[in-house]
Design a protein around this motif. Sequence first.
Motif, PDB file in Angstrom:
ATOM      1  N   PHE A  63      21.730  33.140 -24.503  1.00 29.64           N
ATOM      2  CA  PHE A  63      21.690  34.221 -23.513  1.00 29.64           C
ATOM      3  C   PHE A  63      21.919  33.766 -22.037  1.00 29.64           C
ATOM      4  O   PHE A  63      22.627  34.527 -21.131  1.00 29.64           O
ATOM      5  N   ILE A  64      21.557  32.739 -21.666  1.00 28.08           N
ATOM      6  CA  ILE A  64      21.696  32.299 -20.377  1.00 28.08           C
ATOM      7  C   ILE A  64      23.047  31.813 -20.069  1.00 28.08           C
ATOM      8  O   ILE A  64      23.521  32.143 -19.010  1.00 28.08           O
ATOM      9  N   TYR A  65      23.955  31.466 -21.136  1.00 29.56           N
ATOM     10  CA  TYR A  65      25.221  31.342 -20.750  1.00 29.56           C
ATOM     11  C   TYR A  65      25.939  32.200 -20.759  1.00 29.56           C
ATOM     12  O   TYR A  65      26.962  32.408 -19.633  1.00 29.56           O
ATOM     13  N   ILE A  66      25.543  33.459 -21.230  1.00 31.17           N
ATOM     14  CA  ILE A  66      26.128  34.713 -21.064  1.00 31.17           C
ATOM     15  C   ILE A  66      25.656  35.117 -19.477  1.00 31.17           C
ATOM     16  O   ILE A  66      26.608  35.558 -18.619  1.00 31.17           O
ATOM     17  N   LYS A  67      24.505  35.215 -19.051  1.00 35.01           N
ATOM     18  CA  LYS A  67      24.034  35.430 -17.857  1.00 35.01           C
ATOM     19  C   LYS A  67      24.724  34.718 -16.767  1.00 35.01           C
ATOM     20  O   LYS A  67      25.144  35.382 -15.574  1.00 35.01           O
ATOM     21  N   PHE A  68      25.031  33.401 -17.140  1.00 35.56           N
ATOM     22  CA  PHE A  68      25.675  32.668 -15.882  1.00 35.56           C
ATOM     23  C   PHE A  68      27.269  32.502 -16.136  1.00 35.56           C
ATOM     24  O   PHE A  68      28.077  31.658 -15.494  1.00 35.56           O
ATOM     25  N   GLU A  69      27.567  33.504 -16.706  1.00 36.37           N
ATOM     26  CA  GLU A  69      29.102  33.881 -16.878  1.00 36.37           C
ATOM     27  C   GLU A  69      29.877  32.651 -17.415  1.00 36.37           C
ATOM     28  O   GLU A  69      30.856  32.209 -16.864  1.00 36.37           O
ATOM     29  N   LYS A  70      29.506  32.181 -18.424  1.00 37.24           N
ATOM     30  CA  LYS A  70      29.743  31.163 -19.308  1.00 37.24           C
ATOM     31  C   LYS A  70      30.097  29.854 -18.474  1.00 37.24           C
ATOM     32  O   LYS A  70      31.036  28.894 -18.768  1.00 37.24           O
ATOM     33  N   LYS A  74      25.302  25.473 -15.128  1.00 37.26           N
ATOM     34  CA  LYS A  74      24.371  26.084 -14.766  1.00 37.26           C
ATOM     35  C   LYS A  74      23.500  26.498 -16.076  1.00 37.26           C
ATOM     36  O   LYS A  74      22.054  26.624 -15.616  1.00 37.26           O
ATOM     37  N   THR A  75      24.015  26.821 -17.001  1.00 32.41           N
ATOM     38  CA  THR A  75      23.001  27.065 -18.324  1.00 32.41           C
ATOM     39  C   THR A  75      22.469  25.763 -18.610  1.00 32.41           C
ATOM     40  O   THR A  75      21.071  25.886 -18.929  1.00 32.41           O
ATOM     41  N   TYR A 117      27.772  30.480 -29.077  1.00 29.58           N
ATOM     42  CA  TYR A 117      28.385  31.523 -28.284  1.00 29.58           C
ATOM     43  C   TYR A 117      29.843  31.462 -28.561  1.00 29.58           C
ATOM     44  O   TYR A 117      30.591  31.972 -28.840  1.00 29.58           O
TER      45      TYR A 117
END
Length: 134
Positions: A63-70, A74-75, A117
Amino acid sequence: LSILFIISLTLFPIRLGYKFEGFEIFNIVPFKIILKMLFEYPLGQFIYNVIGNIVLFIPFGFFIYIKFEKNKTKTLLAVFIMTLGVEFIQGFIPYRFCDIDDIILNTFGGYIGIIIYNILFSKFNNKLKKIQTT
């Protein structure tokens, strides 16, 4: 929800009858505890600790990967910081341990979340392309 689940299981863990005795409160030697558990404890206890630490952070990484736009960097940094915070706090809670191995395993779990993901959405995109071409 992933963050709440991580906090509940790391700071207020469910006891399954496993006793983790003989560990230092702070361990900064990589793989020391993993190897000790592998060779000196029952297999179930090893699996509970190692696999549990990995699986716990898979949803967070996803979910953090989605939040940080892949953005993988950052993830993984967010997963690392979250893990570092949890481990630091555990060092001050009775019967909890601050362990570099947990940081490694949790960060690896976050990375697996990224991989999941990418696998799921590459398959979804392939199916979508097939539908669009027909």
